[in-house]
Design an enzyme around this catalytic site. Structure first.
Site, PDB file in Angstrom:
ATOM      1  N   HIS A  17      59.221 -30.119 141.810  1.00  0.00           N
ATOM      2  CA  HIS A  17      58.715 -30.959 142.902  1.00  0.00           C
ATOM      3  C   HIS A  17      57.866 -30.066 143.819  1.00  0.00           C
ATOM      4  O   HIS A  17      58.140 -28.875 143.942  1.00  0.00           O
ATOM      5  CB  HIS A  17      59.899 -31.569 143.670  1.00  0.00           C
ATOM      6  CG  HIS A  17      59.467 -32.554 144.711  1.00  0.00           C
ATOM      7  ND1 HIS A  17      59.041 -32.164 145.958  1.00  0.00           N
ATOM      8  CD2 HIS A  17      59.356 -33.908 144.672  1.00  0.00           C
ATOM      9  CE1 HIS A  17      58.703 -33.255 146.644  1.00  0.00           C
ATOM     10  NE2 HIS A  17      58.886 -34.320 145.889  1.00  0.00           N
ATOM     11  N   GLU A  40      51.945 -36.232 141.544  1.00  0.00           N
ATOM     12  CA  GLU A  40      52.154 -36.259 142.989  1.00  0.00           C
ATOM     13  C   GLU A  40      51.123 -35.374 143.680  1.00  0.00           C
ATOM     14  O   GLU A  40      51.332 -34.160 143.820  1.00  0.00           O
ATOM     15  CB  GLU A  40      53.557 -35.744 143.315  1.00  0.00           C
ATOM     16  CG  GLU A  40      54.681 -36.591 142.753  1.00  0.00           C
ATOM     17  CD  GLU A  40      55.870 -36.587 143.667  1.00  0.00           C
ATOM     18  OE1 GLU A  40      56.209 -37.649 144.174  1.00  0.00           O
ATOM     19  OE2 GLU A  40      56.451 -35.515 143.888  1.00  0.00           O
TER      20      GLU A  40
HETATM   21  C1  PEP Z   1      58.301 -37.267 147.087  1.00  0.00           C
HETATM   22  O1  PEP Z   1      59.196 -36.758 147.738  1.00  0.00           O
HETATM   23  O2  PEP Z   1      58.191 -37.013 145.871  1.00  0.00           O
HETATM   24  C2  PEP Z   1      57.365 -38.167 147.759  1.00  0.00           C
HETATM   25  C3  PEP Z   1      56.420 -38.716 147.047  1.00  0.00           C
HETATM   26  O3  PEP Z   1      57.559 -38.378 149.090  1.00  0.00           O
HETATM   27  P1  PEP Z   1      56.897 -39.536 149.995  1.00  0.00           P
HETATM   28  O4  PEP Z   1      57.073 -40.832 149.274  1.00  0.00           O
HETATM   29  O5  PEP Z   1      57.631 -39.461 151.273  1.00  0.00           O
HETATM   30  O6  PEP Z   1      55.439 -39.202 150.117  1.00  0.00           O
END
Ligand code: PEP
Length: 222
Positions: free
Chosen positions: A94, A144
């Site tokens: 992550h 992400e």
């Molecule tokens: C995450 O923690 O992977 C994330 C996408 O956080 P958020 O939805 O708060 O942006």
């Protein structure tokens, strides 16, 4: 619509009482067949949250894994630790873990050969170790973009589609069909459009997953 995966990453937003209370609320959540829900609490509460949700179809997963072997690994989380409490999947690399650890992806070298399921987060396609992936067991990828995590700024659906279809075509050349989730400020207002895309196999939700009503709306939006 094909099945979509919704993962709630509670990060470290919730203390013990709040995690237990959210787990109890989630145990009442009725999910549709086309939705698979997973949640990822703080490591200290994994066991308790897993027990609360054990009679539901919500899967409880770890936020990190540092070693497949039991060894000197102070502060780490081993596979044995997870398996002992019936946790059978972990997030890997992550973006917040990448800040803390030098090479969180190195755990893949240990867990891919033994087939331990994981959700590998990436922000750039070059971070995906395509040659080490296989579909002998369940691997999930999560795109992400770092600028979208916790900022309230979501990537446009055009951008998400572009990245996901690029990754999907690379995977398909390898004969692999691995689901790809999107993560980055997903909330009840933007989830419908994101989840409607055929290129998106689900969402990884941080902040909004820590509030029952918001998470429920996301889960029910499909
Ligand atoms: C995450 O923690 O992977 C994330 C996408 O956080 P958020 O939805 O708060 O942006």
């Amino acid at each position: 619509m094909k099945q979509k995966i919704i993962i709630g990453n509670w990060k470290n937003y919730l203390g013990h009482k709040e995690s237990v209370s959210l787990a109890h609320s989630l145990s009442e959540l009725v999910t549709k067949d086309r939705t698979r829900v997973m949640v990822s609490p703080n490591h200290l509460y994994l066991n308790e949250v897993n027990q609360i949700l054990s009679t539901t179809n919500i899967e409880v997963i770890s936020q990190n894994l540092t070693s497949a072997e039991s060894k000197s690994d102070t502060g780490g989380i081993t596979l044995k630790n997870l398996k002992e409490i019936n946790i059978n999947r972990s997030l890997v690399a992550h973006s917040e873990t990448r800040i803390r650890e030098k090479n969180p992806q190195s755990i893949l070298l240990e867990i891919i050969p033994i087939g331990f399921p994981f959700v590998l987060c990436f922000e750039e396609i070059k971070q995906i170790p395509f040659n080490t992936l296989n579909d002998d067991f369940e691997i999930i990828l999560a795109y992400e973009p770092i600028w979208a995590i916790g900022t309230g700024e979501t990537a446009s659906i055009g951008h998400i589609n572009e990245i996901h279809s690029d990754v999907k075509s690379k995977l398909s050349k390898l004969g692999l069909n691995i689901p790809i989730l999107y993560g980055g400020s997903v909330n009840p207002s933007n989830c419908k459009e994101i989840l409607a895309s055929d290129n998106v196999d689900g969402v990884l939700v941080g902040g909004a997953s820590t509030k029952y009503d918001l998470f429920k709306e996301i889960v029910n939006s499909i």
